[in-house]
Design a protein around this motif. Structure first.
Motif, PDB file in Angstrom:
ATOM      1  N   LEU A   1       0.757  -1.235  -0.038  1.00  0.00           N
ATOM      2  CA  LEU A   1      -0.115   0.052  -0.103  1.00  0.00           C
ATOM      3  C   LEU A   1       0.843   1.292  -0.074  1.00  0.00           C
ATOM      4  O   LEU A   1       0.465   2.309  -0.621  1.00  0.00           O
ATOM      5  CB  LEU A   1      -0.782   0.051   1.268  1.00  0.00           C
ATOM      6  N   GLY A   2       2.084   1.213   0.682  1.00  0.00           N
ATOM      7  CA  GLY A   2       2.916   2.328   0.885  1.00  0.00           C
ATOM      8  C   GLY A   2       3.663   2.458  -0.503  1.00  0.00           C
ATOM      9  O   GLY A   2       3.636   3.543  -1.115  1.00  0.00           O
ATOM     10  N   THR A   3       3.987   1.379  -1.196  1.00  0.00           N
ATOM     11  CA  THR A   3       4.775   1.558  -2.616  1.00  0.00           C
ATOM     12  C   THR A   3       3.711   2.329  -3.696  1.00  0.00           C
ATOM     13  O   THR A   3       4.421   2.715  -4.475  1.00  0.00           O
ATOM     14  CB  THR A   3       5.227   0.188  -2.960  1.00  0.00           C
ATOM     15  N   ALA A   4       2.390   1.778  -3.357  1.00  0.00           N
ATOM     16  CA  ALA A   4       1.317   2.256  -4.311  1.00  0.00           C
ATOM     17  C   ALA A   4       1.731   3.695  -4.267  1.00  0.00           C
ATOM     18  O   ALA A   4       1.618   4.371  -5.527  1.00  0.00           O
ATOM     19  CB  ALA A   4      -0.005   1.958  -4.083  1.00  0.00           C
ATOM     20  N   PHE A   5       1.550   4.396  -3.039  1.00  0.00           N
ATOM     21  CA  PHE A   5       1.809   5.862  -2.979  1.00  0.00           C
ATOM     22  C   PHE A   5       2.965   6.566  -3.727  1.00  0.00           C
ATOM     23  O   PHE A   5       3.197   7.354  -4.208  1.00  0.00           O
ATOM     24  CB  PHE A   5       1.484   6.338  -1.624  1.00  0.00           C
ATOM     25  N   LEU A   6       4.085   5.726  -3.391  1.00  0.00           N
ATOM     26  CA  LEU A   6       5.357   5.816  -4.017  1.00  0.00           C
ATOM     27  C   LEU A   6       5.214   6.083  -5.530  1.00  0.00           C
ATOM     28  O   LEU A   6       5.861   6.749  -6.269  1.00  0.00           O
ATOM     29  CB  LEU A   6       6.570   5.136  -3.553  1.00  0.00           C
ATOM     30  N   LEU A   7       4.642   5.132  -5.911  1.00  0.00           N
ATOM     31  CA  LEU A   7       4.585   5.157  -7.819  1.00  0.00           C
ATOM     32  C   LEU A   7       3.807   6.358  -8.115  1.00  0.00           C
ATOM     33  O   LEU A   7       4.370   6.839  -9.047  1.00  0.00           O
ATOM     34  CB  LEU A   7       3.932   3.933  -7.953  1.00  0.00           C
ATOM     35  N   ALA A   8       2.914   6.393  -7.450  1.00  0.00           N
ATOM     36  CA  ALA A   8       2.099   7.640  -7.745  1.00  0.00           C
ATOM     37  C   ALA A   8       3.053   9.096  -7.697  1.00  0.00           C
ATOM     38  O   ALA A   8       2.921   9.703  -8.748  1.00  0.00           O
ATOM     39  CB  ALA A   8       0.649   7.740  -6.645  1.00  0.00           C
TER      40      ALA A   8
ATOM     41  N   ALA B   1       3.939  20.279  -6.250  1.00  0.00           N
ATOM     42  CA  ALA B   1       4.857  19.744  -5.166  1.00  0.00           C
ATOM     43  C   ALA B   1       4.127  19.674  -4.067  1.00  0.00           C
ATOM     44  O   ALA B   1       4.535  18.584  -3.112  1.00  0.00           O
ATOM     45  CB  ALA B   1       5.799  20.979  -4.888  1.00  0.00           C
ATOM     46  N   GLN B   2       3.165  20.214  -3.612  1.00  0.00           N
ATOM     47  CA  GLN B   2       2.342  19.707  -2.524  1.00  0.00           C
ATOM     48  C   GLN B   2       1.535  18.239  -2.509  1.00  0.00           C
ATOM     49  O   GLN B   2       1.883  17.759  -1.735  1.00  0.00           O
ATOM     50  CB  GLN B   2       1.144  20.793  -2.253  1.00  0.00           C
ATOM     51  N   PHE B   3       1.143  18.026  -3.581  1.00  0.00           N
ATOM     52  CA  PHE B   3       0.604  16.603  -3.999  1.00  0.00           C
ATOM     53  C   PHE B   3       1.650  15.590  -3.640  1.00  0.00           C
ATOM     54  O   PHE B   3       1.645  14.455  -3.051  1.00  0.00           O
ATOM     55  CB  PHE B   3       0.087  16.382  -5.218  1.00  0.00           C
ATOM     56  N   ILE B   4       2.693  15.997  -4.296  1.00  0.00           N
ATOM     57  CA  ILE B   4       4.127  14.789  -4.269  1.00  0.00           C
ATOM     58  C   ILE B   4       4.517  14.925  -2.648  1.00  0.00           C
ATOM     59  O   ILE B   4       4.820  13.642  -2.281  1.00  0.00           O
ATOM     60  CB  ILE B   4       5.289  15.631  -5.116  1.00  0.00           C
ATOM     61  N   PHE B   5       4.705  16.021  -2.091  1.00  0.00           N
ATOM     62  CA  PHE B   5       4.932  15.894  -0.637  1.00  0.00           C
ATOM     63  C   PHE B   5       3.946  15.018   0.181  1.00  0.00           C
ATOM     64  O   PHE B   5       4.384  14.193   1.042  1.00  0.00           O
ATOM     65  CB  PHE B   5       5.257  16.997   0.010  1.00  0.00           C
ATOM     66  N   ALA B   6       2.635  15.459  -0.035  1.00  0.00           N
ATOM     67  CA  ALA B   6       1.718  14.637   0.711  1.00  0.00           C
ATOM     68  C   ALA B   6       1.831  12.932   0.275  1.00  0.00           C
ATOM     69  O   ALA B   6       1.752  12.092   1.434  1.00  0.00           O
ATOM     70  CB  ALA B   6       0.331  15.000   0.195  1.00  0.00           C
ATOM     71  N   ALA B   7       2.145  12.772  -1.103  1.00  0.00           N
ATOM     72  CA  ALA B   7       2.165  11.236  -1.316  1.00  0.00           C
ATOM     73  C   ALA B   7       3.449  10.464  -0.585  1.00  0.00           C
ATOM     74  O   ALA B   7       3.514   9.372  -0.172  1.00  0.00           O
ATOM     75  CB  ALA B   7       2.290  11.100  -2.795  1.00  0.00           C
ATOM     76  N   ALA B   8       4.404  11.515  -0.643  1.00  0.00           N
ATOM     77  CA  ALA B   8       5.827  10.923  -0.034  1.00  0.00           C
ATOM     78  C   ALA B   8       5.431  10.582   1.509  1.00  0.00           C
ATOM     79  O   ALA B   8       6.073   9.537   1.866  1.00  0.00           O
ATOM     80  CB  ALA B   8       6.828  11.916  -0.110  1.00  0.00           C
ATOM     81  N   LEU B   9       4.584  11.509   2.213  1.00  0.00           N
ATOM     82  CA  LEU B   9       4.567  11.387   3.516  1.00  0.00           C
ATOM     83  C   LEU B   9       3.996  10.032   3.661  1.00  0.00           C
ATOM     84  O   LEU B   9       4.309   9.500   4.666  1.00  0.00           O
ATOM     85  CB  LEU B   9       3.618  12.627   3.914  1.00  0.00           C
ATOM     86  N   VAL B  10       2.942   9.771   3.002  1.00  0.00           N
ATOM     87  CA  VAL B  10       2.037   8.545   3.184  1.00  0.00           C
ATOM     88  C   VAL B  10       2.875   7.319   2.775  1.00  0.00           C
ATOM     89  O   VAL B  10       3.127   6.303   3.366  1.00  0.00           O
ATOM     90  CB  VAL B  10       0.765   8.513   2.523  1.00  0.00           C
ATOM     91  N   GLY B  11       3.431   7.352   1.637  1.00  0.00           N
ATOM     92  CA  GLY B  11       4.203   6.228   1.093  1.00  0.00           C
ATOM     93  C   GLY B  11       5.468   5.874   1.988  1.00  0.00           C
ATOM     94  O   GLY B  11       5.645   4.735   2.531  1.00  0.00           O
ATOM     95  N   PHE B  12       6.238   6.926   2.130  1.00  0.00           N
ATOM     96  CA  PHE B  12       7.061   6.660   3.117  1.00  0.00           C
ATOM     97  C   PHE B  12       6.976   6.435   4.599  1.00  0.00           C
ATOM     98  O   PHE B  12       7.678   5.776   5.316  1.00  0.00           O
ATOM     99  CB  PHE B  12       8.305   7.705   2.902  1.00  0.00           C
ATOM    100  N   GLY B  13       5.722   7.036   4.899  1.00  0.00           N
ATOM    101  CA  GLY B  13       5.300   6.853   6.421  1.00  0.00           C
ATOM    102  C   GLY B  13       5.065   5.619   6.831  1.00  0.00           C
ATOM    103  O   GLY B  13       5.012   5.222   7.560  1.00  0.00           O
ATOM    104  N   VAL B  14       4.287   4.910   5.614  1.00  0.00           N
ATOM    105  CA  VAL B  14       4.143   3.433   5.753  1.00  0.00           C
ATOM    106  C   VAL B  14       5.230   2.718   6.475  1.00  0.00           C
ATOM    107  O   VAL B  14       5.287   1.839   7.252  1.00  0.00           O
ATOM    108  CB  VAL B  14       3.376   2.773   4.641  1.00  0.00           C
ATOM    109  N   LYS B  15       6.520   2.988   5.411  1.00  0.00           N
ATOM    110  CA  LYS B  15       7.565   2.273   5.818  1.00  0.00           C
ATOM    111  C   LYS B  15       8.281   2.615   7.209  1.00  0.00           C
ATOM    112  O   LYS B  15       8.790   2.066   7.881  1.00  0.00           O
ATOM    113  CB  LYS B  15       8.660   2.445   4.734  1.00  0.00           C
ATOM    114  N   ALA B  16       8.218   3.795   7.244  1.00  0.00           N
ATOM    115  CA  ALA B  16       8.794   4.479   8.412  1.00  0.00           C
ATOM    116  C   ALA B  16       8.123   4.304   9.648  1.00  0.00           C
ATOM    117  O   ALA B  16       8.615   3.969  11.036  1.00  0.00           O
ATOM    118  CB  ALA B  16       9.064   6.075   8.579  1.00  0.00           C
ATOM    119  N   GLY B  17       6.740   4.141   9.502  1.00  0.00           N
ATOM    120  CA  GLY B  17       5.841   3.737  10.915  1.00  0.00           C
ATOM    121  C   GLY B  17       5.463   5.082  11.595  1.00  0.00           C
ATOM    122  O   GLY B  17       5.102   4.810  12.623  1.00  0.00           O
ATOM    123  N   PHE B  18       4.840   5.941  10.779  1.00  0.00           N
ATOM    124  CA  PHE B  18       4.117   6.954  11.442  1.00  0.00           C
ATOM    125  C   PHE B  18       2.672   6.494  11.697  1.00  0.00           C
ATOM    126  O   PHE B  18       2.225   5.694  11.068  1.00  0.00           O
ATOM    127  CB  PHE B  18       3.935   8.228  10.249  1.00  0.00           C
TER     128      PHE B  18
END
Lengths: 651, 303
Positions: free
Chosen positions: A170-177, A200-217
């Motif tokens: 699920l996180g990787t899906a956001f990273l793909l987007a 840029a705002q959308f990209i940061f939001a997607a990064a926050l969710v996608g990388f956040g899954v891996k990081a554990g937010f």
């Protein structure tokens, strides 16, 4: 640069040998190759740090997309340092923990996955091409999935593995987007990725969710407390200490593509940080499985890292250089510190599991006498994670406090600073409570069960990595100014030059006092210990039973348990934790067995993900009407589709 | 000899005296004569002369903990100022160091208590971590309020400028709120009524006293001395934040500070004599209320 290529080559060949050499016995080289490869990568990062310049390597590869473009710059080399150090030490530990290969080749296969995991993590942090990044990210997720599923014959391990696989994808899906939005015209080279404005705002939001899954937010952390306890202990150490930090690396790297950060990015990270930190430590307090407790603490520390990085970003966006320097350096230093002491703690938990066969804290006790080295290093890890001076955890939290105070007094990030200071104060107090519980109930007192009474110390291969990390944790405290100098280049690179050299150079001075006081504390403690020894030299020193108020038959079961120790604190936060209690009280004049059992399920799972998954299943269930497993129906669908396409073309 | 060193050595020599002031005040309320003023010193000397008895359940942690606690309290003392007189060491961020050194002392205190494998000490340890996790927030946020007020991050600067007109935002209201919060923290951290009763020896009702049940001799002397120093530290912070006296003569400030500390001890003695302990479930409410005061002080400064 060439060192990195050599280390990757060693790791890949080690993986190949482990997998292919199972019958010939060549797979015994698996752990050695993993250690060698990690050590080479460590040397590479040290060279890169000493030389201070970045390097690049681009090769073409036979894939239709992207190129094999890797590079080492200060940000990458900091993470390579952490990955390789923990990778090497965890491999040594793992060789002792897993033992030699059993007949079915399962252990050898796990070394193949281990080497591939370290190699893919190295590629993730050194990749300079979007496709390479995504490919190595996926490889990292899959190899860690196979490692988590090592004991897949157990139901709970299998369940944890599947939860982990779904979450990471699920996180990787956001990273793909996100990469789709970033890359223009199919060119995904990092040097040419950029975006601005609303994209840029959308990209940061997607990064926050996608990388956040891996990081554990929080609330995306729900896979962490399932997967990390299920994995073998050296893998837990690697995953918890290092793999979740690749999420932090991803967020920082994406920020370097995006130009001037907006202030809501900093706010988002600060809020996520405070919520993760608090919920992580609260749920950790309520756990009685040692590894699950440590996994929740990873969530808490990722929250602290996000808090520091968020304040740093608030500093960048408001132009306050001191704030940016303090926040980013604090966050990055906590990445290193947490990587070190969390690996140490998981290795200690692995030793305990190896010795007693159990992760249940309430069944242990008195292990310090039977496992002195494990206990001593676990104590160092526990004190470090509670951010106590003179150890390393205090230095990074000190920097984040300094960032918070700077924000408050200079008026730039007032509420962010307040959140940082108050949040860290509460998190720190609760973390100390949790780790006194974990260390005290497991290692001190009398054994609460037969398995604890028969525990034995771990083999030397498991002890040496723990000792090494404990020494590092103890050394970074007095050497705080050096540690800050280590992360400063990475911080200034992540801020893309928004931090000037004076702001960075002021930091080692700030931490020099901490170093001095750390040494003073150690010296004073030594003086008092010596004084005590001298005073007691010629006097009577006897031993007797612990004061039991004259009770005739004290038993170890009268001691406090982990649940009872944490109960007052946990009940204060009952609204969030919702601890369930099953009580069957003693009844009658001659009561038979009575029992009480408490368990705390993750509130985000119960209130968030379970209803969500149920809703998705219900919606998906509607489509089951179309798929009934009858071939005639499928042929009918094919016929209808062909007829529609024929008529469409005719019109 | 500079005034900072004088401040530090005064703390080393006079901190047990504060505890005897409390005992004398309580004796006065009880119509008794009370112990001699130097009684804590006699107790410390008596303990230092004794041998030791250790429980068989304990490990090296139990034997080393009192020394580590005393070392960390001394480190915390080295950054504690008194009114306008700076501490022995002062640097930006020393207030975080103070809070966390006290945290280190508490960590080993609790760990040593769990080392005995005693249900009583486990009880005290469990309550201690609960209350101190709240008290630490109150302390840090309260000091942060005063820090934001004078725009400095060092305790010595904060205490000197708080009443010396160095306030940039906020005013006396902030300092009054923070003083009340610090008073609650002092009572909680030093095991005073209404949070804990230092004279009861019923294991079920104690917090701090029960955690040192199995210590004796030299170890107990270190612990008792460390408690006296801890009282001095919190008392100095309270006096520095609440007493509006500042002067250019550091000697006068030290005298005023000592007077303030004796006043604080007498106040604690009065409180101990006139009220009973709170029920344990109400202590978090007291701490959260003082936390609210700290936050109010901080908001007052930040608006």
């Amino acid at each position: 640069m060439s060192l990195i290529m050599i280390s990757l080559a060693v790791l890949f060949s080690g993986a190949f040998l482990s997998a292919a050499g199972r019958r010939t016995g060549l797979s015994k080289a698996g752990p050695f190759m993993a250690v060698l490869g990690s050590a080479l990568a460590f040397a590479a990062s040290i060279f890169c740090f000493i030389n201070g310049d970045s390097s690049d390597l681009a090769l073409s590869w036979p894939m239709p997309l992207g190129s094999f473009h890797i590079g080492m710059d200060p940000l990458s080399s900091l993470f390579v340092l952490l990955i390789s150090l923990v990778g090497a030490l965890a491999a040594v530990y793992g060789r002792g923990y897993m033992g030699p290969d059993t007949g079915d080749g399962k252990v050898a296969m796990s070394w193949c996955w281990y080497s591939l995991l370290v190699a893919s993590m190295l590629l993730v942090v050194t990749a300079r091409d979007g496709f390479l990044f995504l490919a190595s990210w996926e490889a990292m997720s899959l190899t860690s999935f196979f490692l988590v599923m090592h004991h897949h014959e157990k139901d709970d391990v299998a369940r944890a593995g599947w939860i982990y696989l779904v979450a990471t994808h699920l996180g990787t899906a956001f990273l793909l987007a996100m990469f789709l939005l970033l890359g223009k015209g199919g060119d995904m080279d990092f040097a040419r990725l950029s975006a601005s404005g609303n994209t840029a705002q959308f990209i940061f939001a997607a990064a926050l969710v996608g990388f956040g899954v891996k990081a554990g937010f929080t609330p995306l952390h729900v896979w962490l407390p399932e997967a990390h306890p299920a994995a073998p202990s050296h893998v837990s150490a690697l995953m918890s200490g290092v793999m979740i930090k690749t999420g932090i690396y991803g967020i920082l790297r994406v920020m370097t593509f995006l130009g001037e950060p907006a202030s809501w990015w900093g706010w988002a990270l600060v809020s996520v940080g405070v919520v993760s930190g608090l919920s992580g430590v609260l749920f950790a307090l309520a756990q009685h499985d040692l590894k699950r407790l440590l996994a929740y603490h990873s969530v808490e520390n990722i929250g602290i890292i996000a808090l520091g990085l968020g304040i740093g970003i608030l500093g960048i966006s408001s132009g306050n250089q001191a704030l940016a320097a303090l926040g980013l350096c604090g966050g990055l230093l906590h990445v290193i510190n947490h990587g070190l002491f969390k690996s140490l703690l998981f290795m200690g938990a692995g030793s305990v599991l190896h010795a007693t066969g159990s992760r249940e804290i309430d069944g242990m006790g008195g292990l310090l006498k039977r496992m002195p080295v494990t206990g001593a290093t676990f104590l160092v890890g526990a004190a470090a994670i509670s951010a106590l001076p003179p150890l390393n955890g205090f230095v990074s939290e000190f920097l984040i406090y300094a960032a918070g105070f700077t924000g408050m007094s200079q008026g730039t990030a007032v509420w962010g600073g307040l959140a940082a200071v108050a949040g860290l104060a509460l998190i720190g107090g609760l973390a100390a409570a949790c780790f006194t519980k974990a260390f005290g109930i497991v290692f001190l007192g009398e054994p609460r069960s037969a398995v604890a009474a028969k525990a034995h110390e771990s083999p030397r291969l498991m002890l040496w990595p723990m000792i090494a990390i404990a020494v590092l944790c103890a050394a970074i405290g007095p050497l705080a100014f050096l540690a800050v100098g280590l992360v400063a280049p990475a911080a200034s690179q992540a801020a893309k030059g928004a931090i000037s050299m004076e702001a960075i150079s002021g930091l080692p001075e700030l931490s020099a006092n901490i170093s001095l006081l750390a040494l003073v504390m150690l010296g004073l403690a030594a003086v008092f210990l010596f004084l005590r020894a001298r005073l007691l030299k010629n006097r009577s020193v006897r031993q007797c039973l612990t004061w039991d108020c004259g009770y005739a038959a004290p038993t170890p079961r009268m001691q406090y348990t982990a649940s009872s120790f944490a109960h007052p604190t946990v009940s204060m936060f009952g609204a969030v934790l919702r601890t369930g209690t099953h009580l069957s009280p003693p009844e009658g004049l001659f009561p038979a067995n009575a029992s009480i059992e408490t368990h705390t399920d993750d509130v985000f799972v119960i209130m968030g993900f379970k209803p969500l998954v149920r809703l998705v299943s219900r919606v998906a269930g509607v489509f089951r009407r179309l798929q009934q497993g009858r071939t005639n129906l499928y042929i009918l669908y094919i016929v209808i589709a062909i007829l529609i396409m024929l008529f469409w073309n005719l019109m | 000899m500079t005034w900072q060193t004088a401040n530090f050595f005064l703390a080393l020599f006079l901190s047990p005296l504060l505890l005897s002031v409390i005992s004398r005040t309580k004796a006065f309320f009880g119509g008794r004569k009370g112990p001699p003023l130097l009684q804590p010193y006699y107790d410390l000397i008596k303990l230092l002369r004794k041998g030791a008895v250790y429980s068989r359940t304990t490990t090296w942690i139990f034997r080393a903990a009192p020394s580590i606690e005393l070392a960390s309290i001394l480190a915390a003392l080295s950054v504690t100022p008194l009114l306008g007189v700076p501490a022995l060491l002062s640097f930006s961020g020393d207030l975080v160091f103070l809070a966390y050194s006290l945290g280190l002392a508490r960590f080993f205190f609790v760990t040593a208590a769990l080392d005995t494998g005693s249900a009583f000490e486990g009880m005290g340890a469990s309550r201690e971590v609960q209350f101190s996790s709240l008290a630490e927030v109150v302390l840090i946020v309260g000091l942060a309020a005063v820090a934001a007020m004078v725009q400095s991050f060092s305790l010595s600067d904060i205490c000197r400028q708080a009443w010396a007109g160095g306030a940039v935002n906020g005013g006396p209201a902030t300092l009054i709120l923070v003083s009340l919060a610090l008073l609650a923290v002092l009572l909680a951290e030093n095991a005073r009524i209404p949070v804990d009763d230092p004279t009861t020896h019923l294991e079920l009702t104690m917090i701090h006293e029960v955690m040192i049940l199995d210590h004796c001799g030299v170890d107990l002397a270190f612990i008792e001395y460390a408690s006296a120093l801890k009282f001095w530290i919190f008392g100095s912070l309270l006096v520095s934040v609440s007493l509006p006296f500042r002067s250019d003569n550091p000697g006068l400030e030290i005298l005023a500070g000592l007077f303030g500390l004796f006043l604080v001890s007498a106040l604690v003695g009065v409180m101990e004599s006139s009220m009973a302990r709170l029920k344990l479930v109400k202590v978090p409410q007291l701490l959260v209320a003082s936390g609210v005061l700290s936050f109010l002080a901080l908001f007052n400064v930040l608006r």
